[in-house]
Design a protein around this motif. Structure first.
Motif, PDB file in Angstrom:
ATOM      1  N   PRO A 124       5.074   1.365  -1.753  1.00  0.00           N
ATOM      2  CA  PRO A 124       4.778   1.876  -0.379  1.00  0.00           C
ATOM      3  C   PRO A 124       5.676   3.285  -0.109  1.00  0.00           C
ATOM      4  CG  PRO A 124       5.232  -0.574   0.026  1.00  0.00           C
ATOM      5  CD  PRO A 124       5.450  -0.149  -1.490  1.00  0.00           C
ATOM      6  N   HIS A 125       6.834   3.550  -0.912  1.00  0.00           N
ATOM      7  CA  HIS A 125       7.496   4.651  -0.955  1.00  0.00           C
ATOM      8  C   HIS A 125       6.487   5.964  -1.467  1.00  0.00           C
ATOM      9  CE1 HIS A 125      10.989   2.984   0.759  1.00  0.00           C
ATOM     10  NE2 HIS A 125      10.980   2.150  -0.122  1.00  0.00           N
ATOM     11  N   PHE A 126       5.669   5.805  -2.206  1.00  0.00           N
ATOM     12  CA  PHE A 126       4.637   6.866  -2.938  1.00  0.00           C
ATOM     13  C   PHE A 126       3.619   7.052  -1.787  1.00  0.00           C
ATOM     14  CE2 PHE A 126       5.471   4.514  -7.108  1.00  0.00           C
ATOM     15  CZ  PHE A 126       6.669   5.088  -7.333  1.00  0.00           C
ATOM     16  N   GLY A 127       3.086   8.303  -1.487  1.00  0.00           N
ATOM     17  CA  GLY A 127       3.706   9.558  -1.879  1.00  0.00           C
ATOM     18  C   GLY A 127       4.821   9.863  -0.992  1.00  0.00           C
ATOM     19  N   LEU A 128       5.684  10.518  -1.333  1.00  0.00           N
ATOM     20  CA  LEU A 128       6.979  10.909  -0.848  1.00  0.00           C
ATOM     21  C   LEU A 128       6.891  11.439   0.482  1.00  0.00           C
ATOM     22  CD1 LEU A 128       8.776  12.202  -4.016  1.00  0.00           C
ATOM     23  CD2 LEU A 128       8.889  10.012  -2.952  1.00  0.00           C
ATOM     24  N   GLN A 129       7.654  11.159   1.450  1.00  0.00           N
ATOM     25  CA  GLN A 129       7.549  11.598   2.927  1.00  0.00           C
ATOM     26  C   GLN A 129       7.981  13.360   2.799  1.00  0.00           C
ATOM     27  OE1 GLN A 129      10.427   8.705   4.742  1.00  0.00           O
ATOM     28  NE2 GLN A 129       8.829   8.750   6.233  1.00  0.00           N
ATOM     29  N   THR A 130       8.691  13.667   1.608  1.00  0.00           N
ATOM     30  CA  THR A 130       9.080  15.040   1.674  1.00  0.00           C
ATOM     31  C   THR A 130       7.839  16.002   1.315  1.00  0.00           C
ATOM     32  OG1 THR A 130       9.617  14.609  -0.515  1.00  0.00           O
ATOM     33  CG2 THR A 130      11.597  14.528   1.113  1.00  0.00           C
ATOM     34  N   TRP A 131       6.765  15.428   1.018  1.00  0.00           N
ATOM     35  CA  TRP A 131       5.656  16.026   0.566  1.00  0.00           C
ATOM     36  C   TRP A 131       4.629  16.313   1.768  1.00  0.00           C
ATOM     37  CZ3 TRP A 131       3.833  14.318  -5.108  1.00  0.00           C
ATOM     38  CH2 TRP A 131       4.707  14.582  -5.966  1.00  0.00           C
ATOM     39  N   GLY A 132       5.305  15.400   2.867  1.00  0.00           N
ATOM     40  CA  GLY A 132       3.921  15.275   3.985  1.00  0.00           C
ATOM     41  C   GLY A 132       3.409  14.076   4.416  1.00  0.00           C
ATOM     42  N   GLN A 140       1.103  -1.321  -0.236  1.00  0.00           N
ATOM     43  CA  GLN A 140      -0.025  -0.055  -0.079  1.00  0.00           C
ATOM     44  C   GLN A 140       0.785   1.279  -0.015  1.00  0.00           C
ATOM     45  OE1 GLN A 140      -2.360   0.560   3.779  1.00  0.00           O
ATOM     46  NE2 GLN A 140      -1.641   2.787   3.594  1.00  0.00           N
ATOM     47  N   PRO A 141       0.476   2.100  -0.821  1.00  0.00           N
ATOM     48  CA  PRO A 141       1.073   3.535  -0.773  1.00  0.00           C
ATOM     49  C   PRO A 141       0.769   4.188   0.375  1.00  0.00           C
ATOM     50  CG  PRO A 141      -0.655   3.545  -2.568  1.00  0.00           C
ATOM     51  CD  PRO A 141      -0.320   2.158  -1.962  1.00  0.00           C
ATOM     52  N   ARG A 142       1.490   5.582   0.728  1.00  0.00           N
ATOM     53  CA  ARG A 142       1.088   6.447   1.890  1.00  0.00           C
ATOM     54  C   ARG A 142      -0.294   6.936   1.449  1.00  0.00           C
ATOM     55  NH1 ARG A 142       6.892   7.372   1.440  1.00  0.00           N
ATOM     56  NH2 ARG A 142       7.951   6.490   3.164  1.00  0.00           N
ATOM     57  N   VAL A 143      -1.164   7.271   2.396  1.00  0.00           N
ATOM     58  CA  VAL A 143      -2.377   7.798   2.101  1.00  0.00           C
ATOM     59  C   VAL A 143      -2.752   9.481   2.418  1.00  0.00           C
ATOM     60  CG1 VAL A 143      -4.976   7.626   2.548  1.00  0.00           C
ATOM     61  CG2 VAL A 143      -3.550   5.625   2.282  1.00  0.00           C
ATOM     62  N   GLY A 144      -2.028   9.512   3.812  1.00  0.00           N
ATOM     63  CA  GLY A 144      -2.215  11.189   4.265  1.00  0.00           C
ATOM     64  C   GLY A 144      -1.016  11.572   4.770  1.00  0.00           C
ATOM     65  N   ASN A 145      -1.336  12.567   5.621  1.00  0.00           N
ATOM     66  CA  ASN A 145      -0.202  13.211   6.540  1.00  0.00           C
ATOM     67  C   ASN A 145       0.036  12.823   7.767  1.00  0.00           C
ATOM     68  OD1 ASN A 145      -2.542  14.425   7.473  1.00  0.00           O
ATOM     69  ND2 ASN A 145      -1.935  16.530   7.186  1.00  0.00           N
ATOM     70  N   HIS A 146       0.624  13.240   8.620  1.00  0.00           N
ATOM     71  CA  HIS A 146       1.004  12.743   9.787  1.00  0.00           C
ATOM     72  C   HIS A 146      -0.461  13.046  10.865  1.00  0.00           C
ATOM     73  CE1 HIS A 146       2.671  12.519  13.853  1.00  0.00           C
ATOM     74  NE2 HIS A 146       2.020  13.662  14.226  1.00  0.00           N
ATOM     75  N   ALA A 147      -1.220  13.815  10.544  1.00  0.00           N
ATOM     76  CA  ALA A 147      -2.493  14.204  11.351  1.00  0.00           C
ATOM     77  C   ALA A 147      -3.454  13.161  10.913  1.00  0.00           C
ATOM     78  CB  ALA A 147      -3.103  15.687  11.041  1.00  0.00           C
ATOM     79  N   PHE A 148      -3.478  12.722   9.570  1.00  0.00           N
ATOM     80  CA  PHE A 148      -4.246  11.487   9.295  1.00  0.00           C
ATOM     81  C   PHE A 148      -3.774  10.395   9.967  1.00  0.00           C
ATOM     82  CE2 PHE A 148      -5.061   7.712   6.403  1.00  0.00           C
ATOM     83  CZ  PHE A 148      -6.174   8.046   6.472  1.00  0.00           C
ATOM     84  N   ARG A 149      -2.548   9.939  10.028  1.00  0.00           N
ATOM     85  CA  ARG A 149      -2.119   9.003  10.873  1.00  0.00           C
ATOM     86  C   ARG A 149      -2.690   8.939  12.399  1.00  0.00           C
ATOM     87  NH1 ARG A 149       2.210   6.594  14.172  1.00  0.00           N
ATOM     88  NH2 ARG A 149       2.865   8.510  14.859  1.00  0.00           N
ATOM     89  N   LYS A 150      -2.425  10.015  12.961  1.00  0.00           N
ATOM     90  CA  LYS A 150      -2.980   9.898  14.356  1.00  0.00           C
ATOM     91  C   LYS A 150      -4.411   9.911  14.512  1.00  0.00           C
ATOM     92  CE  LYS A 150      -0.593  11.209  17.245  1.00  0.00           C
ATOM     93  NZ  LYS A 150       0.135  10.032  18.116  1.00  0.00           N
ATOM     94  N   PHE A 151      -5.132  10.257  13.474  1.00  0.00           N
ATOM     95  CA  PHE A 151      -6.652  10.239  13.558  1.00  0.00           C
ATOM     96  C   PHE A 151      -6.988   8.955  13.452  1.00  0.00           C
ATOM     97  CE2 PHE A 151     -10.511  10.435  10.600  1.00  0.00           C
ATOM     98  CZ  PHE A 151     -11.275  11.062  11.615  1.00  0.00           C
ATOM     99  N   VAL A 152      -6.394   8.110  12.226  1.00  0.00           N
ATOM    100  CA  VAL A 152      -6.658   6.570  12.384  1.00  0.00           C
ATOM    101  C   VAL A 152      -6.466   6.003  13.861  1.00  0.00           C
ATOM    102  CG1 VAL A 152      -5.941   4.389  11.121  1.00  0.00           C
ATOM    103  CG2 VAL A 152      -6.014   6.628   9.716  1.00  0.00           C
ATOM    104  N   GLN A 153      -5.430   6.238  14.502  1.00  0.00           N
ATOM    105  CA  GLN A 153      -5.144   5.894  15.757  1.00  0.00           C
ATOM    106  C   GLN A 153      -6.182   5.986  16.759  1.00  0.00           C
ATOM    107  OE1 GLN A 153      -1.108   7.739  16.507  1.00  0.00           O
ATOM    108  NE2 GLN A 153      -0.406   5.655  16.603  1.00  0.00           N
TER     109      GLN A 153
END
Length: 350
Positions: free
Chosen positions: A270-278, A239-252
């Motif tokens: 799994p490296h998409f989208g780039l971490q440099t994009w948030g 799976q690629p990345r779906v959202g930002n840090h706040a989305f990760r916390k929201f899922v938790q």
């Protein structure tokens, strides 16, 4: 003074085992469960007739043969979809679960292959052997960056993601759009099944881009209703990345019953989208290492959801085979218990 030094030595002797005894191995029953959901994901690429009748070779495997054929429904891709092929919903009375499986698309692999073919001029010259490895890594990194930009264009990946909730939580507009198209057809089916089987959990499964939509779907139907978090599971592969840090916390905070994200060694998606994009992954990574063994990962806040000794320890380079083959490669050789994800339209039995 010597007694103080001795005390420090004793303390270190007591503390050290606590660190060295950290066990990231995965129990066999968990491995079987992850393989089972990977087979469900594999079946999503089958011909729809084979899914509704549960009549494919993968369908007969003992890990997935327990589904109720009369409760299996295929959802065709909605008009306007960009990459999803089809999805299906089935019921397992043995597991007491309603299982929603979303297929991805092999087109991501095709795009990466096309880019690799078109970039042969970036390969190092034979007279520059001393820089061969460095040049190769740089070429692969450039290749994936170009692929990520291609994904933006083709799948409407936009930096100005759709905002949900209070405006801080951001998710990818391409995945959100795909989920919105699927949701209209999925919710009525889920509504009937949850009424018919009110004690059953609901499990979302998806490979590749389908995994991203599966995660979004589970998050949406728990956040907005009607599903309760403690009765919802999510299992994804590649799976690629779906959202930002706040989305990760929201899922938790939704307290889902289980979230498991299986990542194959060298899978570039799994490296998409780039971490440099948030972008950030959510919790639950299980990493299939190069030797074929499975390792659970530390996805605590300290690592922002991505353990630095698992997939994120690698350069963002890899192979198409690593994305389309799960639980079947050990040291480069096919493993007998394999699950291969075929190309869309390729309905040959494995």
């Amino acid at each position: 003074m010597r007694s103080l030094a001795l005390l420090l030595v004793l303390l270190l002797g007591l503390i050290q085992p606590a660190f060295s005894s950290m066990d990231w191995s995965v129990p066999e029953e968990t491995i079987d469960r992850l393989k089972m959901y990977t087979r469900f994901a594999r079946i999503a690429y089958e011909h729809p007739d084979n899914i509704t009748s549960w009549a494919c070779e993968q369908c007969s495997h003992h890990l997935v043969s327990h589904v109720a054929k009369d409760q299996t429904t295929v959802i065709e891709a909605a008009p306007g979809t960009l990459f999803m092929h089809q999805s299906y919903v089935t019921v397992s009375h043995q597991l007491k679960q309603i299982i929603v499986t979303i297929s991805g698309s092999n087109s991501v692999g095709d795009w990466l292959s096309d880019l690799a073919i078109g970039s042969t001029d970036f390969l190092p010259n034979s007279t520059q052997l001393s820089h061969a490895i460095e040049s190769h890594v740089a070429r692969q990194r450039s290749l994936l960056e170009r692929a990520d930009l291609l994904l933006q264009n083709v799948l409407q990946y936009m930096v100005d993601w759709i905002r949900v909730d209070d405006g801080e939580i951001l998710v990818h507009s391409g995945f959100q759009g795909e989920w919105s198209l699927l949701k209209a057809n999925l919710v009525p089916i889920l509504h009937k099944l949850t009424i018919k089987f009110p004690t059953y959990d609901v499990t979302f499964v998806g490979h590749s881009l389908g995994g991203a939509v599966a995660l979004l779907g589970a998050t949406d139907l728990v956040h907005e209703g009607p599903l309760p978090g403690p009765k919802v599971r999510v299992f994804t592969q590649g799976q690629p990345r779906v959202g930002n840090h706040a989305f990760r916390k929201f899922v938790q905070k939704l307290r889902l019953k289980e979230v498991a994200r299986v990542v194959n060694y060298g899978d570039p998606i799994p490296h998409f989208g780039l971490q440099t994009w948030g972008f950030r992954h959510v919790m639950g990574e299980y990493w299939i290492k190069l030797d074929g063994t499975l390792q659970s990962c530390d996805d605590s806040d300290e690592h922002d959801g991505e353990d630095t000794i698992c997939q994120n320890s690698l350069e963002p380079i890899g192979s198409i085979e690593s994305h389309t083959h799960y639980f079947n490669w050990i040291n480069g050789e096919p493993h007998p218990d394999f699950i291969k994800v075929p190309s869309i339209g390729d309905h040959t039995e494995l």
